[in-house]
Design a protein around this motif. Structure first.
Motif, PDB file in Angstrom:
ATOM      1  N   PRO A 259     -61.459  30.792  11.058  1.00  0.00           N
ATOM      2  CA  PRO A 259     -60.032  30.532  10.840  1.00  0.00           C
ATOM      3  C   PRO A 259     -59.852  29.346   9.899  1.00  0.00           C
ATOM      4  N   ASP A 260     -58.660  29.215   9.375  1.00  0.00           N
ATOM      5  CA  ASP A 260     -58.334  28.112   8.460  1.00  0.00           C
ATOM      6  C   ASP A 260     -56.909  27.662   8.770  1.00  0.00           C
ATOM      7  N   MET A 261     -56.790  26.529   9.478  1.00  0.00           N
ATOM      8  CA  MET A 261     -55.478  26.060   9.920  1.00  0.00           C
ATOM      9  C   MET A 261     -54.792  25.238   8.842  1.00  0.00           C
ATOM     10  N   GLU A 262     -53.480  25.453   8.704  1.00  0.00           N
ATOM     11  CA  GLU A 262     -52.669  24.664   7.778  1.00  0.00           C
ATOM     12  C   GLU A 262     -51.363  24.268   8.459  1.00  0.00           C
ATOM     13  N   LEU A 263     -51.041  22.964   8.378  1.00  0.00           N
ATOM     14  CA  LEU A 263     -49.750  22.473   8.858  1.00  0.00           C
ATOM     15  C   LEU A 263     -48.783  22.433   7.685  1.00  0.00           C
ATOM     16  N   THR A 285     -44.626  24.476  10.776  1.00  0.00           N
ATOM     17  CA  THR A 285     -45.264  25.783  10.917  1.00  0.00           C
ATOM     18  C   THR A 285     -46.775  25.615  10.898  1.00  0.00           C
ATOM     19  N   VAL A 286     -47.450  26.266  11.842  1.00  0.00           N
ATOM     20  CA  VAL A 286     -48.905  26.303  11.858  1.00  0.00           C
ATOM     21  C   VAL A 286     -49.333  27.667  11.332  1.00  0.00           C
ATOM     22  N   SER A 287     -50.096  27.667  10.256  1.00  0.00           N
ATOM     23  CA  SER A 287     -50.539  28.915   9.632  1.00  0.00           C
ATOM     24  C   SER A 287     -52.052  29.049   9.735  1.00  0.00           C
ATOM     25  N   ASN A 288     -52.515  30.287   9.858  1.00  0.00           N
ATOM     26  CA  ASN A 288     -53.939  30.588   9.858  1.00  0.00           C
ATOM     27  C   ASN A 288     -54.251  31.345   8.579  1.00  0.00           C
TER      28      ASN A 288
END
Length: 365
Positions: A259-263, A285-288
């Motif tokens: 996974p690759d998390m982005e705030l 928003t938390v994106s994967n």
């Protein structure tokens, strides 16, 4: 005829611009732009070098500013105009105190002749001086015992992994003393190896070891605080140790489906809130962005006035996003600036922990 005249005018203009550009490039000419001090003895204090330059323009030049990127490097210069063909100087001093090893410090010189600064540099190698015992062991524990530190931060420790560090000690007294450590805050995952008796005049180390079992469900911040006593007398200095428990990552496997998390942002500003008020913010928003499922391992913050909709165990599919709601109640908050930091620990191997800062200003009703 008019076309020929226009072309000639254009050529003259271009040539004039080129001449002006060359003049700016040669605003002042230094005898050298880099000076190597060689070996500098830290115990001898500051060293200095004089950079000499010549004004190669056709008009007086003033040194407008000389800046450095470090407080250890200090320039001295005059703002008196340097006439065409005459020489000027800039003295650059370097202070080696507490800066052992190689150094390369830039010096930027801005003149009245150009908007582009001239770059200088001083380099060398600082030969460290012999430090005093107090400098090597700055923390006075009492009874003649001194530590080189009272804090160790391990950063990440994965499941099944062990990380190690030490704290150095010395007994400056002329008699052996008894050392004891007492847990004030305990994670249960820190092991400490410390001698019970410190011989007179001796030195050694206290071993610190974090180990997270492979089957453990512990994630997030690990904090341990130990009170220190010498011959039964409690020291004012305690020892603090911390780490962040995360998943263990196998690069050969995880790179294929990780996974690759982005705030969407790293700050939430509630602004002014009257004491007793409650406010909500759903702008994060938390994106994967990865190809594997993102698992929230832990969500940490210190203040109970804050609530977060994101919880440990939440899952976000590959290519998916979720909005996170933060709720702040100021009923029991102190007046003035309110600050907390939210730590989000996940199974993202590249960024196991990300931090978000939450602020507010609590005012009277």
């Amino acid at each position: 005829m008019k076309r020929v005249s226009y072309i000639l005018l254009l050529i003259v203009s271009l040539l004039s611009g080129a001449v002006e550009a060359r003049a700016q490039q040669k605003q002042i000419l230094f005898e050298e732009s880099v000076w190597d001090f060689g070996q500098v003895q830290e115990s001898d204090g500051s060293v200095e070098h004089t950079f000499v330059f010549t004004n190669v323009t056709g008009k007086p030049v003033v040194i407008v500013d000389v800046s450095t990127g470090c407080g250890c490097t200090t320039p001295t210069y005059s703002r008196k105009p340097v006439l065409p063909g005459k020489k000027g100087k800039i003295v650059v001093s370097f202070d080696p105190i507490n800066r052992p090893g190689h150094f390369a410090k830039g010096v930027s010189v801005l003149t009245s002749a150009s908007s582009e600064p001239v770059q200088l540099q001083v380099t060398g190698d600082v030969v460290p001086r012999e430090k005093t015992l107090e400098e090597k062991y700055p923390f006075d524990i009492g009874g003649g015992v001194r530590f080189d530190s009272n804090f160790r931060a391990f950063a990440y420790v994965g499941r099944g992994d062990r990380v190690d560090a030490v704290i150095g000690w010395v007994n400056t007294s002329d008699k052996p003393v008894r050392l004891s450590l007492e847990w004030q805050e305990r994670s249960g995952l820190l092991a400490v190896d410390a001698p019970e008796v410190l011989a007179a005049g001796a030195s050694g180390e206290i071993g610190l070891h974090y180990e997270v079992p492979a089957h453990s469900d512990r994630y997030g911040t690990l904090t341990d605080v130990l009170a220190v006593s010498v011959d039964g007398v409690r020291s004012r200095t305690a020892v603090s140790v911390s780490a962040i428990a995360v998943d263990r990552y196998d690069a050969a496997v995880d790179d294929m489906s990780s996974p690759d998390m982005e705030l969407s942002k790293k700050f939430i500003k509630f602004g002014e809130l009257k004491r007793g008020a409650t406010a909500e913010d759903s702008s994060v928003t938390v994106s994967n962005n990865g190809s594997g499922e993102l698992v929230i391992r832990a969500v940490e913050f210190k203040n109970r006035a804050l609530e977060c909709s994101l919880k440990a165990g939440d899952r976000i599919g590959a290519g998916k996003s979720v909005a996170v709601t933060f709720r702040l109640s100021t009923a029991e908050a102190d007046y003035g600036v309110w600050v907390d930091r939210v730590r989000i620990i996940t199974n993202d191997p590249a960024h196991p922990m990300q931090t978000l800062r939450v602020t507010a200003v609590v005012v009277d009703k």
